[in-house]
Design an enzyme around this catalytic site. Structure first.
Site, short mmCIF file in Angstrom:
data_model
loop_
_atom_site.label_atom_id
_atom_site.label_comp_id
_atom_site.label_asym_id
_atom_site.label_seq_id
_atom_site.Cartn_x
_atom_site.Cartn_y
_atom_site.Cartn_z
N HIS A 179 -5.91 2.07 -4.31
CA HIS A 179 -4.92 1.54 -3.37
C HIS A 179 -4.48 0.14 -3.78
CE1 HIS A 179 -7.92 -0.88 -0.64
NE2 HIS A 179 -8.38 -0.78 -1.87
N CYS A 218 0.82 -1.22 0.00
CA CYS A 218 0.00 0.00 0.00
C CYS A 218 0.85 1.27 0.00
CB CYS A 218 -0.99 -0.01 1.15
SG CYS A 218 -0.26 0.09 2.81
N HIS A 236 -2.71 1.23 6.88
CA HIS A 236 -3.04 1.17 5.45
C HIS A 236 -3.19 2.59 4.90
CE1 HIS A 236 -4.22 -0.96 1.84
NE2 HIS A 236 -5.19 -0.08 1.67
#
Length: 344
Positions: free
Chosen positions: A318, A257, A306
């Site tokens: 993402h 990520c 994240h």
């Protein structure tokens, strides 16, 4: 006349059969109570998704330790190189001091008054005496330089030793985080292996369909773009849609990520921190989702584990988790709580 005969007792064989039947029924009941039910595809998928999300969060901790280890290694290399250069300079100073001492000894270890008596040319003696004084000053200066260089080298060696200790500790943390990531992924694979080949194929097909659907252009709504540089980074990230998630990867053909967000910003000529936790504090904080603009970073999970790009209309772009691809996805449906946005 009433009979006084005793009632007939059941036969031994019949009693044994009844006892065995009862025992079997109890055992069957007990076994059914403790036996693990066959895992369903839905329950396995839920557990696998959770394990993969946890692995993705552990990846961010691995990335942080790796970034720290890389920096420490550079610091150690720089200090060790400086020590090596300093040692060479120290050796030159010592050699120079030795040469001056030798020259002074050769020029005369005789008392100055005796040198004056023995000198055929007083002017020559005075000239030589002046040179001796100058050599003494040079020696004093060299000694001071040597002392200063020795102190500097000791400080640099101590600093390098401390950095090496930190590096060893950080590398251990790096190994621990790596084991945790691999353990989560192995556990997920173990669960998948309990399914039939057909069920696993169905799950892969579902994930591929989800990635293809999520990879399509989203409706951005009326939100504006955060800034020129955020727009450039976001445009770069859009070119990576469909690329696989890989833990610890930072492009250009696979990403985790924060690897995606940091790679995208590098394409825009901007350096941001490597991990989601560090990126969470890399710019202006946006607390409400309603105030987000396209290109803002979106920070998710209570551990800030994240990060993605805000894509407009409640969507983010993402790299979700192992087994998935870079894609657009609803923030609300991601299963990860929104913490805040960051405007670089």
């Amino acid at each position: 006349m009433a009979s006084h005969r005793r009632p007939k007792q059941p036969g031994r064989t019949r009693a044994t059969v009844l006892t065995a039947t009862a025992a079997a029924a109890v055992a069957l009941s007990a076994n059914s109570a403790v036996a693990d039910p066959e895992p369903t595809k839905r329950s396995v998928k839920a557990k696998v998704d959770k394990l993969r999300e946890d692995a993705a969060a552990a990846t961010e901790k691995y990335n942080g330790a790796k970034e720290k280890a890389d920096k420490l290694q550079k610091d150690v290399d720089r200090l060790q190189d400086s020590v090596a250069r300093g040692q060479g300079e120290l050796n030159d100073l010592r050699n120079g001091l030795g040469s001056m001492a030798t020259a002074q000894y050769r020029s005369g270890g005789i008392d100055p008054s005796m040198q004056l008596l023995l000198s055929a040319d007083p002017d020559d003696y005075l000239s030589r005496a002046s040179t001796l004084d100058q050599l003494s000053l040079k020696q004093l200066g060299s000694l001071k330089k040597i002392q200063g260089k020795q102190r500097q080298l000791e400080q640099q060696r101590d600093a390098a030793a401390d950095k090496l200790k930190d590096l060893a500790k950080t590398r251990k943390e790096l190994g621990d985080h790596k084991k945790k990531v691999q353990g989560k992924l192995a556990e997920a694979q173990k669960l998948l292996n309990k399914l039939t080949a057909e069920e696993r194929a169905e799950m892969r097909a579902e994930e591929e369909r989800a990635s293809r659907a999520a990879g399509e252009r989203v409706e951005m709504g009326n939100e504006g773009t955060a800034s020129g540089r955020a727009a450039s980074a976001y445009e770069a990230a859009k070119t990576r849609v469909g690329m696989p998630y890989a833990w610890g990867a930072e492009g250009p053909n696979s990403f985790d990520c924060s690897g995606l967000t940091s790679w995208a910003y590098r394409q825009a000529g901007i350096s941001i921190p490597r991990t989601s936790q560090a990126q969470a504090n890399a710019g202006m904080r946006i607390n409400s989702m309603s105030d987000l603009k396209v290109g803002d970073l979106v920070i998710l999970r209570t551990d800030l584990g994240h990060v993605g790009f805000y894509a407009g209309n409640g969507q983010m772009l993402h790299a979700p988790k192992p087994g998935a691809q870079v894609r657009y996805e609803s923030i609300a449906r991601s299963g990860m709580p929104f913490m805040w946005g960051v405007r670089i």
